[in-house]
Design an enzyme around this catalytic site. Structure first.
Site, PDB file in Angstrom:
ATOM      1  N   SER A 225     -11.456  -5.005  -0.214  1.00 24.48           N
ATOM      2  CA  SER A 225     -11.867  -3.877   0.638  1.00 24.48           C
ATOM      3  C   SER A 225     -12.744  -3.041  -0.255  1.00 24.48           C
ATOM      4  O   SER A 225     -12.126  -2.627  -1.529  1.00 24.48           O
ATOM      5  CB  SER A 225     -11.138  -3.134   1.472  1.00 24.48           C
ATOM      6  OG  SER A 225     -11.702  -1.907   2.041  1.00 24.48           O
TER       7      SER A 225
ATOM      8  N   HIS B 137     -13.722   0.307  -0.238  1.00 25.24           N
ATOM      9  CA  HIS B 137     -13.712   1.558  -0.260  1.00 25.24           C
ATOM     10  C   HIS B 137     -12.182   1.974  -0.936  1.00 25.24           C
ATOM     11  O   HIS B 137     -11.713   3.041  -1.352  1.00 25.24           O
ATOM     12  CB  HIS B 137     -13.418   2.320   1.264  1.00 25.24           C
ATOM     13  CG  HIS B 137     -12.135   2.326   1.914  1.00 25.24           C
ATOM     14  ND1 HIS B 137     -11.582   3.108   1.995  1.00 25.24           N
ATOM     15  CD2 HIS B 137     -12.012   1.166   2.879  1.00 25.24           C
ATOM     16  CE1 HIS B 137     -10.530   2.702   3.189  1.00 25.24           C
ATOM     17  NE2 HIS B 137     -10.841   1.352   3.352  1.00 25.24           N
TER      18      HIS B 137
ATOM     19  N   CYS C 183      -3.212   4.702   7.613  1.00 21.14           N
ATOM     20  CA  CYS C 183      -3.355   3.772   8.869  1.00 21.14           C
ATOM     21  C   CYS C 183      -2.370   4.087   9.717  1.00 21.14           C
ATOM     22  O   CYS C 183      -2.369   3.842  11.074  1.00 21.14           O
ATOM     23  CB  CYS C 183      -3.832   2.385   8.604  1.00 21.14           C
ATOM     24  SG  CYS C 183      -5.121   2.330   7.700  1.00 21.14           S
TER      25      CYS C 183
ATOM     26  N   THR D   6     -26.418  -8.525  11.618  1.00 18.64           N
ATOM     27  CA  THR D   6     -27.106  -8.375  10.336  1.00 18.64           C
ATOM     28  C   THR D   6     -26.179  -7.995   9.164  1.00 18.64           C
ATOM     29  O   THR D   6     -25.401  -6.678   9.488  1.00 18.64           O
ATOM     30  CB  THR D   6     -28.028  -7.304  10.761  1.00 18.64           C
ATOM     31  OG1 THR D   6     -28.791  -7.793  11.871  1.00 18.64           O
ATOM     32  CG2 THR D   6     -29.053  -7.203   9.617  1.00 18.64           C
TER      33      THR D   6
ATOM     34  N   ASN E 188       0.930  -1.080  -0.011  1.00 20.88           N
ATOM     35  CA  ASN E 188       0.157  -0.015   0.095  1.00 20.88           C
ATOM     36  C   ASN E 188       1.026   1.390  -0.172  1.00 20.88           C
ATOM     37  O   ASN E 188       0.205   2.307  -0.360  1.00 20.88           O
ATOM     38  CB  ASN E 188      -0.845   0.033   1.304  1.00 20.88           C
ATOM     39  CG  ASN E 188      -0.278  -0.313   2.392  1.00 20.88           C
ATOM     40  OD1 ASN E 188       0.379  -1.488   2.594  1.00 20.88           O
ATOM     41  ND2 ASN E 188      -0.468   0.801   3.380  1.00 20.88           N
TER      42      ASN E 188
ATOM     43  N   GLN F 264      -4.925  -3.737  -2.421  1.00 20.63           N
ATOM     44  CA  GLN F 264      -4.377  -2.591  -3.189  1.00 20.63           C
ATOM     45  C   GLN F 264      -4.144  -3.482  -4.548  1.00 20.63           C
ATOM     46  O   GLN F 264      -3.955  -2.479  -5.368  1.00 20.63           O
ATOM     47  CB  GLN F 264      -3.004  -2.295  -2.590  1.00 20.63           C
ATOM     48  CG  GLN F 264      -3.095  -1.461  -1.290  1.00 20.63           C
ATOM     49  CD  GLN F 264      -3.691   0.071  -1.584  1.00 20.63           C
ATOM     50  OE1 GLN F 264      -3.949   0.587  -2.550  1.00 20.63           O
ATOM     51  NE2 GLN F 264      -4.090   0.536  -0.301  1.00 20.63           N
TER      52      GLN F 264
HETATM   53  N1  PLP Z   1      -4.821  -3.818   3.643  1.00 23.53           N
HETATM   54  C1  PLP Z   1      -4.084  -2.874   2.764  1.00 23.53           C
HETATM   55  C2  PLP Z   1      -3.043  -3.300   1.945  1.00 23.53           C
HETATM   56  C3  PLP Z   1      -4.667  -1.742   3.023  1.00 23.53           C
HETATM   57  O1  PLP Z   1      -4.192  -0.656   2.035  1.00 23.53           O
HETATM   58  C4  PLP Z   1      -5.870  -1.416   3.853  1.00 23.53           C
HETATM   59  C5  PLP Z   1      -6.391   0.227   3.854  1.00 23.53           C
HETATM   60  O2  PLP Z   1      -5.723   1.035   3.994  1.00 23.53           O
HETATM   61  C6  PLP Z   1      -6.333  -2.391   4.443  1.00 23.53           C
HETATM   62  C7  PLP Z   1      -5.925  -3.559   4.544  1.00 23.53           C
HETATM   63  C8  PLP Z   1      -7.322  -2.086   5.463  1.00 23.53           C
HETATM   64  O3  PLP Z   1      -8.799  -1.845   4.905  1.00 23.53           O
HETATM   65  P1  PLP Z   1     -10.199  -1.437   5.727  1.00 23.53           P
HETATM   66  O4  PLP Z   1     -10.093   0.051   5.652  1.00 23.53           O
HETATM   67  O5  PLP Z   1     -11.107  -1.882   4.494  1.00 23.53           O
HETATM   68  O6  PLP Z   1     -10.045  -2.205   6.849  1.00 23.53           O
END
Ligand code: PLP
Length: 376
Positions: A195, A197, A319, A233, A145, A175
């Site tokens: 994921s 988003h 993150c 749910t 990422n 990613q």
């Molecule tokens: N794994 C990777 C490589 C990511 O880039 C991210 C998000 O930044 C995640 C996991 C976490 O995803 P989520 O926000 O859906 O928990």
């Protein structure tokens, strides 16, 4: 928002406008998918159709998916499902915190965990036979990422299984999915995380794909939804939106990649033509992520100065933006000044912007910083 040039698409993406329609349909058909009357059964039918469709698109009809609250939960579910007995977890030091911190937590509870280092280009260093033999599971991200470096998951999976047929192979594909072709049958993994988003869907929904025959232990107990593997749910809007985005992103993949590769090339050329002194971090990367270290500046300071000019980018993973340590760049053997001066620019094929003028703004601002530092 329209006034900003948003270049942090690896952190999250701008949701597709079509999600509004899915949201409003969901508000009308609000029923609990576990209820027994016709209206609720219709919602259940849509969820199950979405599940089948996403599996098919992933090339994963030899398994099934569990919908989760996102990739973090999916990664936790994958790593906590394993029966470690006297074997361990083998993973990559540059994993996203949702894998890395889960691994650390397992380590604290007594599981033997080994972290594989990165190569100079950001790819995982291949495990030894001994490491594979002593592991119950290997978890390596498909695409990093921070740098966008692509790992050869197919090669890792087939190598691991040839040495230890019992080993489970998990990959965090957050990613990768929508940026490179993903075919789970071909990759040979047992579990795969996505994921919504990161593919222009809503936050708070994702999925763990699990090959048939692999046992998963639930993290959440309750009403027994998701085949008893993830109670609660269902996030109906999120699931249907994930399905929509999955279809769109895969249909557009080739076209998007051409556009993104051209944006990245133009961007790099513009920085070079401005005589900016920088290096690219990562080799063999997805076209939407560009990580660069700009000589003699602090990435964080540049980021805030660009924010004042309505250009949004990042210094690394959103993150871990509050943690001083950069595991990914460190494991690639980058020195402290290069790590501190790194910025991540991540593009989207669904956004147009003036590449030349943004690259100029970055160059001018970075040079200003370089001069300030020289004169102090
Ligand atoms: N794994 C990777 C490589 C990511 O880039 C991210 C998000 O930044 C995640 C996991 C976490 O995803 P989520 O926000 O859906 O928990």
């Amino acid at each position: 928002m329209q006034n900003f040039v948003y270049l942090d698409n690896a952190a999250t993406t701008i949701p597709f406008a079509e999600l509004e329609q899915i949201y409003s349909d969901n508000a009308t058909n609000f029923y609990n998918p576990s209820a027994l009357y016709k209206n609720a059964v219709a919602v259940r039918t849509k969820i199950e159709a979405a599940r089948r469709n996403i599996c098919k698109i992933l090339g994963g009809e030899h398994g099934n998916i569990i919908f989760t609250s996102g990739a973090t939960e999916a990664n936790n579910l994958a790593l906590n499902s394993v029966n470690y007995k006297n074997k361990g977890l083998l993973t990559f030091v540059a994993e996203h915190p949702s894998v890395y911190a889960t691994a650390k937590n397992l380590q604290n509870s007594g599981v033997k965990v080994e972290f594989l280092n990165a190569l100079k280009g950001g790819q995982v260093r291949f495990p030894t036979e001994e490491q594979i033999k002593s592991a119950a599971i290997i978890s390596v991200m498909h695409v990093n990422n921070e740098t966008g470096a692509i790992n050869d998951i197919k090669k890792i999976a087939s190598y691991a299984k040839s040495i230890n047929p019992q080993i489970l192979v998990h990959s965090d594909g957050v990613q990768a999915f929508g940026k490179i072709k993903v075919d789970l049958q071909d990759l040979g993994v047992d579990m795969y995380t996505i994921s919504a988003h990161k593919i222009n869907g809503p936050k708070g929904v994702g999925a763990l794909w699990i090959r048939r025959g692999v046992n998963v232990k639930p993290l959440l107990f309750g009403g027994g939804q998701e085949n008893n593997l993830r109670s609660g749910t269902e996030n109906v809007f999120g699931i249907l939106a994930l399905n929509y985005c999955t279809n769109k992103i895969v249909t557009d993949l080739e076209k998007n990649n051409k556009k993104l590769s051209s944006i990245k090339e133009q961007f790099l050329n513009s920085l070079k033509s401005n005589n900016l002194n920088f290096t690219v971090n990562g080799e063999n990367c997805v076209p939407n992520i560009l990580n660069i270290s700009i000589n003699g500046i602090r990435g964080e300071v540049l980021l805030h100065m660009l924010e004042d000019q309505n250009i949004l980018l990042s210094t690394g993973s959103a993150c871990s933006s509050k943690k001083p340590d950069n595991r990914t760049l460190k494991s690639m053997n980058l020195q402290d000044p290069q790590i501190k001066s790194a910025v991540r620019i991540s593009f989207s094929a669904y956004q147009d912007f003036d590449v030349q003028s943004v690259a100029n703004a970055i160059s001018v601002t970075a040079k200003k910083l370089q001069n300030n530092i020289k004169n102090n």
